[in-house]
Design an enzyme around this catalytic site. Structure first.
Site, short mmCIF file in Angstrom:
data_model
loop_
_atom_site.label_atom_id
_atom_site.label_comp_id
_atom_site.label_asym_id
_atom_site.label_seq_id
_atom_site.Cartn_x
_atom_site.Cartn_y
_atom_site.Cartn_z
N GLU A 1 -12.94 -2.88 11.42
CA GLU A 1 -12.92 -2.05 10.21
C GLU A 1 -13.96 -2.50 9.19
O GLU A 1 -14.58 -1.68 8.52
CB GLU A 1 -11.52 -2.11 9.59
CG GLU A 1 -11.42 -1.43 8.24
CD GLU A 1 -10.03 -1.56 7.61
OE1 GLU A 1 -9.12 -2.11 8.25
OE2 GLU A 1 -9.87 -1.08 6.48
N GLU B 1 0.82 -1.21 0.00
CA GLU B 1 0.00 0.00 0.00
C GLU B 1 0.86 1.27 0.00
O GLU B 1 0.62 2.21 0.75
CB GLU B 1 -0.95 0.00 1.20
CG GLU B 1 -1.95 -1.13 1.15
CD GLU B 1 -3.04 -1.04 2.22
OE1 GLU B 1 -4.20 -1.26 1.87
OE2 GLU B 1 -2.72 -0.73 3.38
N ARG C 1 5.54 -7.94 8.28
CA ARG C 1 4.15 -8.23 7.86
C ARG C 1 4.10 -8.84 6.46
O ARG C 1 4.80 -8.41 5.55
CB ARG C 1 3.30 -6.97 7.92
CG ARG C 1 3.19 -6.43 9.34
CD ARG C 1 2.27 -5.23 9.41
NE ARG C 1 0.88 -5.58 9.32
CZ ARG C 1 -0.04 -4.83 8.74
NH1 ARG C 1 0.28 -3.70 8.16
NH2 ARG C 1 -1.30 -5.21 8.73
N HIS D 1 -15.59 -8.03 0.57
CA HIS D 1 -15.29 -6.64 0.27
C HIS D 1 -16.36 -5.94 -0.58
O HIS D 1 -16.05 -5.31 -1.59
CB HIS D 1 -13.93 -6.54 -0.42
CG HIS D 1 -13.11 -5.38 0.10
ND1 HIS D 1 -13.68 -4.17 0.44
CD2 HIS D 1 -11.78 -5.27 0.35
CE1 HIS D 1 -12.72 -3.36 0.87
NE2 HIS D 1 -11.55 -4.00 0.84
N ASP E 1 -8.21 -9.31 3.40
CA ASP E 1 -8.07 -8.16 4.30
C ASP E 1 -9.13 -8.13 5.39
O ASP E 1 -10.01 -7.28 5.36
CB ASP E 1 -8.15 -6.87 3.47
CG ASP E 1 -7.55 -5.69 4.22
OD1 ASP E 1 -7.19 -5.86 5.39
OD2 ASP E 1 -7.43 -4.62 3.61
#
Ligand code: BDP
EC number: 3.2.1.131
Length: 722
Positions: free
Chosen positions: A402, A301, A334, A530, A374
């Site tokens: 989230e 990202e 990560r 998503h 995610d």
């Protein structure tokens, strides 16, 4: 009139100590037990004798005294000599404990033994921290109304590093936090230590957590926190955590040698860069002798990383590992690597890390999110688990919700985590569960770790909602023992947080256990993922923005068209199935063998596909959305019936949030159905009412803050088009 008064008195009696509570005390409330319970179940707790005077033993003694005095409704004194009925706490360094021949060999470095010996309750660890964990475990037993007459308990954590990851920025905003701002007041540190830090340490120690990463791995905070002034602030926090057995870690930015060190490059093979990290590590350890290590998000990202210099994740991680090794520090690197590419996104992590298996130094842990995408409401386990036999592979869960309705929606996450931990990777044949990868036993790894992205902020109740405290609690309990059952954990939490009355605990446990599947139903059923709007991740994508462009998320992740829906990840499509061990790959390749709840994750199927559970795919999809909304309505009704058992403040916030969740779930249902109908052109199944609004309505669904702004830390008060 008289009857009304009597009823009110009766109600107050049921409610017991249901005085207004704001949730600050978490599960460490220690409210008085019923007299009969004390007399029957809590013997040998008339005084506390602690052996040793370390800050940790003193913390254990203080907690025992605080907890027991509250629970027993009278001050429990400290004793200096062992008398009948005393609690004795310490380690075998002390003779009184050493001569008891307790089974401490099974307790490891951080575990404990709790044993009734004659008329004494002994709480012992091999270390002071072990004894502290035992003290908290004992208090949990008392609070959950365990029978304490003849205790004989040995417990040791199965996973080595059990930590919270704070996605807290140095300006105190939170990346994906919905409970205020960061509790770490960097401005006042190191000069002032807010008393909340100690309560934070107590809460984490009560679960046996032993690490906390103070800063966000994304963005500049991960560089700033390496400046000397900030290390001193972290050192002050470390001082508060230390007695509680919690080490501090920092997120570090790969380009910090440039940003903080003024170097021209951050190339991991450059000698100056390597020296900079060594010097930085030395500096940190001078100020924080028991510093835990670094958490790194690199080449993901848009974050800088070794690939910027043509180097690998292993080159980057090993450079840091070398700098930390002399101090016994750890690198948590990560595996969440996401950069837009034509390749199926869910394949990226495995693709990048599989070739590096075995190339990481021993003090590196590759930390992977539970799923390959995610933190979705449901995903299959990430193939990184089981796929890297020569690498210590750590688990990363997201406690902050989230993708599961922020602090508003009541979603108990333990069933999600348990589902992942119990998934069988088949990496070494049947029984090679994710839990066995994570605890290091499957591949005999020297290190093991589990991390949860924290949901803690300055909200008086810490987590934004009372029920989100359960997710912090459940994460900690599973970190200690990944084989614990989510039902047991829910019961424990409810008894400590509210009341042990079965008339409350049973129905609310059931409500919690169903809550995750309910959210899956109204958000992303049957393996969809998503469908959240790209900008905020709270509600459904509005599908078309003001310029008439479709929201990328629902389109990319559902691949719905006139013919069908779902992503073909089998050999005829993206072939993500090939990343799993053969038996798993085989099952996921066949729609008939794929669990129905992951069907559209792995397969693109016609709308008319006959579902094993009955009906066709279109009907089943619509049914799931409707079912999800109905279940939220049931949760609301159930909670209303719990009013007599809960204090007004905590009752009301939960009732308010459930009402908002109901409204949101309806929008999820109607918006999703309207969208899929607009591409499938299918009529609604019989008996299903038409969505309340045309698709165009959902375009206007906006959250009252700009995505990506610091406002993301605030809660959207409601997702509503009204
Ligand atoms: C995503 C979040 C983003 C995080 C990222 C990560 O939207 O804010 O920075 O995960 O884990 O889910 O690094």
């Amino acid at each position: 009139m008289k009857r009304a008064i009597l009823a009110a008195v009766a109600l107050a009696a049921v409610a017991g100590a249901a005085k207004a509570e704001d949730g600050y005390d978490l599960w460490l409330r220690y409210r008085p037990l019923e007299k009969a319970v004390i007399a029957r179940d809590v013997p040998y707790a008339s005084a506390i004798m602690a052996q040793g005077a370390s800050p940790t033993i003193l913390a254990a003694r203080e907690e025992l005294q605080r907890g027991l005095s509250g629970l027993l409704g009278k001050r429990v004194p400290l004793a200096t000599a062992l008398k009948s009925g005393t609690i004795l706490i310490g380690t075998p360094k002390d003779l009184a404990i050493a001569k008891l021949a307790l089974p401490l060999e099974k307790a490891g470095a951080e575990g404990y033994v709790i044993k009734t010996v004659g008329r004494t309750t002994v709480i012992a660890g091999n270390s002071d921290v072990g004894a502290l964990h035992g003290a908290f475990a004992y208090l949990r037993l008392v609070q959950t109304r365990g029978m304490l007459n003849s205790l004989d308990i040995v417990s040791a954590p199965k996973i080595g590093l059990r930590m919270l990851n704070h996605w807290d920025n140095v300006d105190r905003t939170l990346e994906r936090g919905y409970s205020g701002i960061s509790i770490f007041n960097w401005w006042e540190l190191p000069g002032h230590l807010d008393p909340q830090y100690k309560d934070y340490a107590r809460a984490n120690a009560s679960l046996g957590l032993n690490g906390t990463v103070l800063t966000n791995p994304s963005g500049v905070s991960a560089a700033t926190s390496l400046e000397t002034a900030w290390i001193k602030k972290a050192a002050a926090l470390a001082g508060v955590m230390r007695p509680y057995g919690i080490k501090v870690y920092l997120s570090v930015r790969f380009s910090a040698p440039m940003e903080v060190g003024g170097l021209k490059t951050a190339d991991p093979l450059d000698p100056q860069v390597r020296q900079w990290w060594k010097d930085k590590a030395d500096e940190i350890y001078t100020l924080i002798p028991d510093f835990g290590g670094f958490l790194v998000k690199a080449n993901s990202e848009g974050q800088p990383g070794p690939q910027d210099y043509g180097r690998s994740h292993a080159d980057g991680a090993n450079m840091m590992a070398e700098a930390l090794a002399p101090h016994h520090g750890i690198v948590l690197w990560r595996a969440f690597v996401y950069s837009p590419s034509p390749e199926d996104r869910v394949k990226q992590s495995y693709n990048e890390f599989k070739p590096l298996d075995g190339k990481f130094l021993p003090n590196v842990i590759v930390q992977s999110k539970n799923g390959p995408l995610d933190f979705q409401p449901r995903e299959p386990f990430s193939p990184v688990f089981g796929g890297l036999p020569n690498t210590s592979t750590g688990m990363e869960f997201q406690i902050t919700k989230e993708y599961l309705g922020f602090e508003i929606h009541l979603v108990y996450l333990a069933p999600l985590w348990q589902e992942v931990l119990r998934s069988d990777t088949f990496a070494k044949g049947e029984g090679s569960t994710v839990a066995r990868v994570v605890d290091g036993s499957l591949f005999q790894r020297p290190l093991s770790s589990i991390a949860g992205a924290s949901n803690i902020g300055t909200a008086r109740n810490w987590s934004g909602s009372i029920f989100d405290q359960a997710n912090w609690y459940a994460f900690g309990r599973l970190a200690w023992d990944p084989d614990l059952d989510s039902k047991t954990i829910a019961e424990e939490w409810l008894k400590q947080t509210f009341t042990a009355d079965p008339k409350f605990v049973e129905p609310v446990t059931e409500m919690m256990l169903g809550s995750r599947e309910t959210a899956v139903d109204y958000m992303t059923p049957l393996g969809l993922a998503h469908q959240m709007a790209t900008s905020h991740h709270y509600g459904p994508g509005p599908w078309v923005d003001d310029a008439g462009r479709p929201d990328w998320n629902p389109v990319y992740y559902a691949r719905a068209d006139e013919n069908g829906i779902g992503v073909d990840r089998t050999a005829t499509g993206a072939n993500a199935v090939s990343q799993y061990a053969a038996p798993v790959a085989k099952a996921f390749s066949d729609p008939k063998a794929t669990p129905e709840n992951l069907l559209l994750w792995f397969h693109h199927l016609p709308w008319s596909y006959a579902m094993p559970s009955g009906g066709n795919l279109w009907e089943s999809l619509v049914h799931h959305y409707a079912h999800g909304v109905n279940k939220v309505a049931e949760m609301q009704t159930r909670w209303q019936a719990m009013k007599p058992f809960v204090d007004a403040e905590r009752f009301q916030i939960t009732a308010d949030f459930l009402a908002m969740q109901k409204e949101n779930a309806e929008l999820w249902r109607d918006g999703s159905i309207a969208y899929f109908q607009s591409v499938s052109h299918l009529p609604l199944p019989d008996g299903v009412p038409a969505p309340a609004h045309p698709l165009s309505f959902y375009k206007s669904l906006k959250l009252p803050f700009a995505p990506g702004s610091p406002g993301r830390t605030a809660s959207p008060f409601a997702l509503t088009g009204k």
